[in-house]
Scaffold this motif. Structure first.
Motif, PDB file in Angstrom:
ATOM      1  N   GLY A  31       1.181   4.678   6.229  1.00  0.00           N
ATOM      2  CA  GLY A  31       1.311   4.627   4.776  1.00  0.00           C
ATOM      3  C   GLY A  31       2.228   5.699   4.228  1.00  0.00           C
ATOM      4  O   GLY A  31       2.652   5.640   3.075  1.00  0.00           O
ATOM      5  N   MET A  73       5.118   7.877  -0.366  1.00  0.00           N
ATOM      6  CA  MET A  73       4.237   6.842   0.176  1.00  0.00           C
ATOM      7  C   MET A  73       4.950   5.507   0.241  1.00  0.00           C
ATOM      8  O   MET A  73       5.877   5.248  -0.528  1.00  0.00           O
ATOM      9  N   VAL A  77       0.339   0.710  -0.560  1.00  0.00           N
ATOM     10  CA  VAL A  77      -0.802   1.373   0.080  1.00  0.00           C
ATOM     11  C   VAL A  77      -1.715   1.958  -0.998  1.00  0.00           C
ATOM     12  O   VAL A  77      -1.297   2.186  -2.128  1.00  0.00           O
ATOM     13  N   VAL A  82      -4.719   6.983   1.624  1.00  0.00           N
ATOM     14  CA  VAL A  82      -3.721   7.583   2.514  1.00  0.00           C
ATOM     15  C   VAL A  82      -3.726   9.101   2.354  1.00  0.00           C
ATOM     16  O   VAL A  82      -3.643   9.836   3.342  1.00  0.00           O
ATOM     17  N   LYS A  85      -6.559  10.517   4.319  1.00  0.00           N
ATOM     18  CA  LYS A  85      -6.254  10.494   5.756  1.00  0.00           C
ATOM     19  C   LYS A  85      -5.281  11.610   6.129  1.00  0.00           C
ATOM     20  O   LYS A  85      -5.408  12.222   7.192  1.00  0.00           O
TER      21      LYS A  85
END
Length: 137
Positions: A31, A73, A77, A82, A85
Protein backbone atom coordinates in the motif's frame (compact mmCIF):
# COMPACT_ATOMS: atom_id res chain seq x y z
CA UNK A 1 23.49 8.26 17.99
CA UNK A 2 22.71 5.40 20.32
CA UNK A 3 25.50 4.07 22.52
CA UNK A 4 25.59 0.99 24.74
CA UNK A 5 28.52 0.18 27.01
CA UNK A 6 29.33 -3.32 28.18
CA UNK A 7 32.32 -5.07 29.74
CA UNK A 8 33.98 -5.55 26.34
CA UNK A 9 33.46 -2.08 24.88
CA UNK A 10 30.88 0.31 23.42
CA UNK A 11 28.29 -0.24 20.71
CA UNK A 12 27.28 2.87 18.74
CA UNK A 13 24.39 2.93 16.28
CA UNK A 14 24.38 5.90 13.90
CA UNK A 15 21.15 7.80 13.29
CA UNK A 16 21.45 7.01 9.58
CA UNK A 17 21.37 3.27 10.36
CA UNK A 18 18.08 3.73 12.23
CA UNK A 19 16.79 5.80 9.27
CA UNK A 20 17.67 3.08 6.77
CA UNK A 21 15.98 0.38 8.88
CA UNK A 22 12.84 2.55 9.18
CA UNK A 23 12.78 3.41 5.47
CA UNK A 24 13.19 -0.19 4.37
CA UNK A 25 10.54 -1.45 6.81
CA UNK A 26 8.09 1.23 5.63
CA UNK A 27 8.55 0.62 1.89
CA UNK A 28 8.00 -3.12 2.34
CA UNK A 29 4.43 -2.54 3.58
CA UNK A 30 1.79 -3.22 0.93
CA UNK A 31 0.00 0.00 0.00
CA UNK A 32 3.05 2.26 0.27
CA UNK A 33 3.93 3.73 -3.12
CA UNK A 34 7.14 5.36 -1.89
CA UNK A 35 8.74 7.83 0.43
CA UNK A 36 8.42 11.59 0.05
CA UNK A 37 11.55 13.70 0.18
CA UNK A 38 9.59 16.55 1.73
CA UNK A 39 7.67 19.52 0.44
CA UNK A 40 10.56 21.72 -0.67
CA UNK A 41 9.01 24.31 -2.93
CA UNK A 42 5.62 22.60 -2.66
CA UNK A 43 6.79 19.57 -4.63
CA UNK A 44 6.95 16.13 -3.05
CA UNK A 45 9.07 13.76 -5.06
CA UNK A 46 8.56 10.04 -4.96
CA UNK A 47 11.73 8.16 -4.20
CA UNK A 48 12.56 4.54 -4.78
CA UNK A 49 14.66 2.23 -2.65
CA UNK A 50 17.97 3.77 -3.71
CA UNK A 51 17.91 6.35 -0.93
CA UNK A 52 16.08 4.87 2.03
CA UNK A 53 16.82 7.77 4.35
CA UNK A 54 14.72 10.20 2.29
CA UNK A 55 11.33 10.73 3.83
CA UNK A 56 12.60 9.49 7.20
CA UNK A 57 13.41 11.68 10.18
CA UNK A 58 14.73 10.06 13.34
CA UNK A 59 15.55 11.28 16.80
CA UNK A 60 17.72 8.78 18.64
CA UNK A 61 18.59 8.98 22.31
CA UNK A 62 20.68 6.58 24.37
CA UNK A 63 17.86 4.05 24.80
CA UNK A 64 14.91 5.38 22.77
CA UNK A 65 14.04 6.47 19.25
CA UNK A 66 11.25 8.52 17.68
CA UNK A 67 10.55 8.22 13.97
CA UNK A 68 8.72 10.45 11.48
CA UNK A 69 7.96 8.94 8.07
CA UNK A 70 6.80 10.95 5.05
CA UNK A 71 5.03 8.54 2.71
CA UNK A 72 3.04 8.41 -0.50
CA UNK A 73 0.22 5.86 -0.49
CA UNK A 74 -1.25 3.90 -3.37
CA UNK A 75 -4.69 5.05 -4.46
CA UNK A 76 -7.53 2.93 -3.11
CA UNK A 77 -5.87 1.63 0.06
CA UNK A 78 -7.20 2.27 3.55
CA UNK A 79 -4.77 4.94 4.72
CA UNK A 80 -5.36 4.30 8.46
CA UNK A 81 -4.84 0.53 8.02
CA UNK A 82 -1.66 0.94 5.96
CA UNK A 83 -0.37 3.57 8.40
CA UNK A 84 -0.90 1.18 11.33
CA UNK A 85 0.97 -1.58 9.44
CA UNK A 86 3.84 0.83 8.76
CA UNK A 87 4.00 1.79 12.44
CA UNK A 88 4.10 -1.86 13.55
CA UNK A 89 6.65 -2.87 10.90
CA UNK A 90 9.00 0.04 11.64
CA UNK A 91 8.72 -0.35 15.43
CA UNK A 92 9.42 -4.10 15.28
CA UNK A 93 12.33 -3.74 12.85
CA UNK A 94 14.10 -1.03 14.84
CA UNK A 95 13.55 -2.66 18.23
CA UNK A 96 14.68 -6.09 16.99
CA UNK A 97 17.74 -4.85 15.10
CA UNK A 98 19.00 -2.13 17.47
CA UNK A 99 17.56 -2.85 20.91
CA UNK A 100 16.25 0.73 21.10
CA UNK A 101 12.77 1.35 22.50
CA UNK A 102 10.68 3.06 19.83
CA UNK A 103 8.47 5.63 21.55
CA UNK A 104 6.82 7.09 18.43
CA UNK A 105 6.35 6.26 14.78
CA UNK A 106 4.51 9.17 13.18
CA UNK A 107 3.17 8.76 9.65
CA UNK A 108 2.83 11.85 7.46
CA UNK A 109 0.91 11.01 4.29
CA UNK A 110 2.25 13.44 1.69
CA UNK A 111 0.35 12.20 -1.34
CA UNK A 112 -1.52 9.51 -3.20
CA UNK A 113 -0.14 7.66 -6.19
CA UNK A 114 -2.26 6.15 -8.91
CA UNK A 115 -1.61 4.76 -12.36
CA UNK A 116 -3.36 6.01 -15.48
CA UNK A 117 -4.06 4.01 -18.62
CA UNK A 118 -0.46 4.41 -19.83
CA UNK A 119 0.92 3.12 -16.50
CA UNK A 120 2.46 6.51 -15.72
CA UNK A 121 2.42 7.29 -12.04
CA UNK A 122 0.81 10.51 -10.89
CA UNK A 123 1.29 11.94 -7.41
CA UNK A 124 -1.26 14.18 -5.74
CA UNK A 125 0.30 16.26 -2.98
CA UNK A 126 -0.97 17.78 0.21
CA UNK A 127 0.99 20.37 2.14
CA UNK A 128 1.64 20.06 5.84
CA UNK A 129 3.74 21.58 8.58
CA UNK A 130 6.03 19.84 11.00
CA UNK A 131 7.37 21.07 14.30
CA UNK A 132 10.51 20.05 16.11
CA UNK A 133 9.94 18.57 19.54
CA UNK A 134 12.39 16.45 21.53
CA UNK A 135 10.59 13.21 22.32
CA UNK A 136 13.26 10.81 23.53
CA UNK A 137 15.49 10.47 26.53
Amino acid sequence: MSQTDNSVGAIRIANEVVSIIAGLAATEVEGVAGMSGGLAGGIAEMLGRKNLTKGVKVEVGETEAAIDLYVIMNYGVSIPDVSWKIQESVKNAIENMTGLDVVEVNIHVQGVSFEDEDKDEVVVEEEGETTEVHRVR
